[in-house]
Design an enzyme around this catalytic site. Structure first.
Site, PDB file in Angstrom:
ATOM      1  CD  GLU A   1      -4.265   8.686   3.946  1.00 37.02           C
ATOM      2  OE1 GLU A   1      -5.201   9.941   3.737  1.00 37.02           O
ATOM      3  OE2 GLU A   1      -3.287   8.095   3.415  1.00 37.02           O
TER       4      GLU A   1
ATOM      5  CG  ASN B   1      -1.763  -1.114   1.078  1.00 35.20           C
ATOM      6  OD1 ASN B   1      -2.118  -1.891   2.437  1.00 35.20           O
ATOM      7  ND2 ASN B   1      -2.851  -1.274   0.184  1.00 35.20           N
TER       8      ASN B   1
ATOM      9  CD  GLU C   1      -0.655  11.527   5.876  1.00 32.09           C
ATOM     10  OE1 GLU C   1      -1.607   9.894   5.083  1.00 32.09           O
ATOM     11  OE2 GLU C   1       0.126  11.193   5.057  1.00 32.09           O
TER      12      GLU C   1
ATOM     13  CG  HIS D   1      -1.662  15.165   4.586  1.00 31.01           C
ATOM     14  ND1 HIS D   1      -2.618  13.605   5.105  1.00 31.01           N
ATOM     15  CD2 HIS D   1      -2.214  15.929   5.498  1.00 31.01           C
ATOM     16  CE1 HIS D   1      -3.942  14.225   6.208  1.00 31.01           C
ATOM     17  NE2 HIS D   1      -2.925  15.306   6.248  1.00 31.01           N
TER      18      HIS D   1
ATOM     19  CG  HIS E   1      -5.751  19.151  -1.002  1.00 30.12           C
ATOM     20  ND1 HIS E   1      -6.099  18.097  -1.717  1.00 30.12           N
ATOM     21  CD2 HIS E   1      -5.538  18.709  -0.125  1.00 30.12           C
ATOM     22  CE1 HIS E   1      -5.420  17.216  -1.750  1.00 30.12           C
ATOM     23  NE2 HIS E   1      -4.496  17.545  -0.633  1.00 30.12           N
TER      24      HIS E   1
HETATM   25  C1  NOJ Z   1      -3.137  11.462   0.753  1.00 35.93           C
HETATM   26  C2  NOJ Z   1      -3.533  12.288   1.464  1.00 35.93           C
HETATM   27  O1  NOJ Z   1      -3.075  11.634   3.179  1.00 35.93           O
HETATM   28  C3  NOJ Z   1      -4.762  12.530   1.868  1.00 35.93           C
HETATM   29  O2  NOJ Z   1      -5.632  12.719   3.229  1.00 35.93           O
HETATM   30  C4  NOJ Z   1      -5.241  12.688   0.924  1.00 35.93           C
HETATM   31  O3  NOJ Z   1      -6.445  13.214   0.585  1.00 35.93           O
HETATM   32  C5  NOJ Z   1      -4.684  12.335  -0.586  1.00 35.93           C
HETATM   33  N1  NOJ Z   1      -3.154  12.097  -0.566  1.00 35.93           N
HETATM   34  C6  NOJ Z   1      -4.427  12.869  -1.930  1.00 35.93           C
HETATM   35  O4  NOJ Z   1      -4.330  14.428  -1.564  1.00 35.93           O
HETATM   36 CA    CA Z   2      -0.814   9.858   3.102  1.00 34.38          CA
END
Ligand code: NOJ
Ligand code: CA
Length: 708
Positions: free
Chosen positions: A510, A197, A504, A485, A415
């Site tokens: 997720e 993953n 992150e 992130h 974002h």
């Molecule tokens: C990884 C990020 O951790 C996640 O939060 C985000 O939705 C996706 N990338 C898309 O940018």
């Molecule tokens: Ca991530």
């Protein structure tokens, strides 16, 4: 920001001034429990030991550097001088786990010189606190040499036994591995290669990422990390399982042909060791922020700590897609098949979230997939230039959404998924940040999914460390806060750049939506609290109420109870906390779920925090007092084992009454078989009260204590 210097004692004591290479010198923590001995070996190599209450914690450990085109900096040193000093001050955080931070430590500053013709100089500086220590190197100026390429830093940490360790592999690209629990002698990072993953992963050695936490047979807790990572490569620790040894191994760069190119003189990051007699002490420690420079960016009131919802979880569980074309479909993640277009970031959907936020006291909204380029996101090798941080998809009327949000009093969070193409991002940042400010946006979630472009660079190498810092600086100049992130790890730099609000840098929520390895196990956050969280705020994105989401994904689920999800708002610290589930999951029949009230009430900015109980990887309970209101919130979580927790409210101020609302696991709750069973109980408590709470397997509880 206001700095209150309560007491600043400065004593410079000239201790050693000779060229006797047997010279020794030592420094202790203010409470005298931790002692560091610095020495030179017979060959003149610098070394140190650390003890706690007279017991050795780090046995003789040596230090050296290797360079390209220069001899190693290793042997043949003499101590030129050594000085000690003391600092005892308090400083105020703009937001944090607590408002005031005590910075009390003793410093030992050792100046060394090589007994060679070139006579290179090296300073080693130790700062010893009651909760641990940090040390850094200063590579001295060299005549005729302005820059050196460090090919290795060899800082040893030789342990005294086969400790129990909570570790993740020393990956140069990602911190999104699960933590493993094993004896030190059983650390096997190379077995974690080729994770199905992870798109970017580079594990060259049997090494661990930091923070790495340990428990000795004597019950002492240790955690190793670094502070003030600036213009240098991130550190992993290579392990020698047979000898219980660790040595720094910096993330490299094939483009550079080494680890870090630095101008002389140069100060490295601090190598840190937290030491505590109880696991909770690791969490309460402020060692890392204290080892960073004070606020360098001035007023940061443009950002306010907040909770937010977002067009986000629905993409991860596969309800919708980031792109309009349907090629980024997480519902087909397992076989990589192309899905259908179900674009999440539409004007209509954004308005639905804004309505939900406005009606339920949530201040922020994140919208992912609003800008063009997502169809070429993960699947493309050449991701340079695919993203545009200005152009909305045709079905997302940016201006209309912004106007609607403003009308409803909801702040939209920007974002920027850079797709790990930092050069493209750096070219566009100025315009993108101006665009944000023109639209009254104060914070942005950035992302760096994938292998770094150009090839040969890694997320944790010096080049990217400098990129992440440039982002913070340029954003600060525009009054923008950053939630990164796929970041570089936190090393306490939020003290210097408080606009680094969260990041992150761990296996976030997720993974529960799409990971093919079963998602995050029930003990994940009880481990994270004592490992990753020691480094700084986490954008974990808690708050899943529809735990199984079978309508979207039968093969995935969240592996905790609903009450455990609530507890995370207190256990996991961040000045921004997402309520990540879908509005229709929070209000299944149009009526808001009763437990959502906790998310509405819970604070995000704290006067003080106390760890009430905890064991790494097993359970943890934290109480935090909200700034200004005097309300308290308590969160407790357990791993796969049920447990009974007795909460003693003696942390409350004496003589004050509180209305306590307890959100707990239902009698038959279980993370797998009955995760959504919960109970709510209201009672009056004060500082003499106690309450017994049963936590289900994978369960938890949350308490709001509203001052009367
Ligand atoms: C990884 C990020 O951790 C996640 O939060 C985000 O939705 C996706 N990338 C898309 O940018
Ligand atoms: Ca991530």
């Amino acid at each position: 920001m206001k700095y209150t210097f309560l007491l600043a004692t400065f004593s410079l004591i000239f201790m050693v001034s000779c060229s006797d290479n047997k010279s020794e010198t030592a420094i202790s923590s203010p409470d005298s429990n931790i002692k560091v001995d610095f020495f030179l070996s017979d060959s003149g190599q610098p070394g140190y030991t650390v003890s706690h209450k007279g017991n050795t914690v780090i046995d003789s450990s040596y230090m050296s550097f290797d360079f390209k085109d220069q001899d190693p900096l290793q042997d043949n040193f003499s101590i030129i001088s050594s000085e000690t000093s003391t600092i005892n001050e308090e400083w105020e955080m703009p937001w944090g786990e607590q408002r005031m931070v005590t910075n009390h430590h003793n410093t030992l500053f050792v100046s060394l010189k090589e007994n060679t013709e070139s006579g290179r100089s090296l300073n080693v500086i130790f700062k010893v606190f009651d909760d641990g220590l940090g040390f850094r190197y200063e590579l001295g100026a060299q005549e005729g040499v302005s820059e050196v390429l460090i090919t290795d830093e060899n800082t040893e940490f030789n342990l005294t036994g086969d400790h129990k360790v909570w570790w993740q592999p020393g990956d140069w690209d990602i911190y999104e591995h699960l933590y493993n629990e094993s004896q030190f002698s059983e650390i096997d990072a190379l077995s974690k290669k080729d994770h199905p993953n992870l798109i970017a992963s580079m594990i060259p050695e049997n090494a661990v990422n930091t923070p790495v936490s340990m428990k000795t047979d004597d019950g002492l807790y240790l955690s190793f990390h670094e502070a003030d990572l600036t213009n240098y490569a991130g550190m992993t620790l290579k392990v020698d399982t047979g000898n219980y040894g660790m040595v720094s191994e910096l993330a490299g760069s094939e483009r550079l042909g080494g680890k870090a190119k630095v101008s002389l003189p140069f100060a490295t990051p601090w190598r840190t060791v937290q030491i505590s007699e109880d696991a909770g002490g690791l969490i309460e420690s402020n060692l890392l922020v204290n080892l960073n420079e004070p606020n360098a960016i001035g007023d940061v009131s443009y950002f306010t700590p907040m909770k937010y919802v977002g067009i986000w979880w629905e993409m991860h569980i596969g309800k919708s897609t980031w792109d309009m074309e349907g090629s980024q479909d997480m519902s087909t993640y397992i076989d990589g098949a192309k899905g259908s277009s179900r674009h999440g970031a539409t004007t209509e959907n954004a308005k639905k979230y804004i309505d939900f936020a406005a009606a339920n006291g949530i201040k922020g909204l994140l919208v992912e997939g609003w800008n063009t380029g997502w169809d070429q996101w993960i699947n493309t090798e050449d991701r340079e230039g695919v993203f545009d941080f200005m152009t909305p998809y045709p079905d997302y009327d940016f201006d209309e959404v912004m106007a609607y949000a403003k009308e409803k009093g909801v702040e939209v969070i920007m974002h920027h998924e850079t797709s790990a193409a930092p050069r493209t991002y750096e070219k566009q940042m100025e315009v993108a940040y101006n665009f944000m400010k023109d639209n009254d946006m104060n914070s942005v979630k950035t992302g760096y999914v994938g292998k770094i472009i150009p090839q040969g660079e890694y997320h944790h190498g010096q080049w990217m460390v400098n990129h992440y810092e440039k982002v913070l600086k340029d954003a600060a100049a525009k009054k923008i806060a950053i939630n990164a992130h796929e970041p570089i790890k936190a090393t306490g730099k939020r003290r210097t750049y408080p606009n680094a609000i969260a990041r992150e840098g761990l296996r976030g929520q997720e993974f529960n939506a799409w990971a093919t390895d079963g998602g995050n196990p029930p003990d994940h956050l009880a481990t994270i609290a004592f490992t990753r969280m020691l480094s700084g705020p986490i954008d974990f994105t808690p708050g899943v109420f529809n735990i199984k989401f079978d309508e979207y994904k039968e093969s995935n689920q969240v592996n905790t109870t609903l009450a455990h999800q609530l507890a995370l708002y207190v256990v996991i610290y961040s000045p921004i906390q997402m309520a990540c589930d879908l509005p229709e999951h929070y209000a299944p029949n149009g009526e808001i779920h009763p437990a959502f009230q906790f998310i509405v009430d819970v604070g995000v900015d704290w006067e003080q925090s106390k760890v009430l109980e905890g064991e790494i990887g097993d359970f943890v309970t934290i109480a935090r007092e909200e700034k200004e209101t005097g309300n308290w919130f308590v969160g407790g979580i357990t791993d796969e084992n049920a447990r009974n927790s007795t909460i003693d409210f003696s942390f409350l101020p004496e003589g004050k009454e509180f209305t306590a609302v307890l959100y707990k696991d239902g009698p038959d709750a279980h993370w797998d078989t009955n995760p959504e069973a919960y109970e709510i109980e209201t009672m009056q408590v004060n500082s003499t009260s106690t309450v017994d709470i049963n936590l289900a397997p994978g369960g938890g509880f949350a308490i709001s204590l509203i001052a009367e």
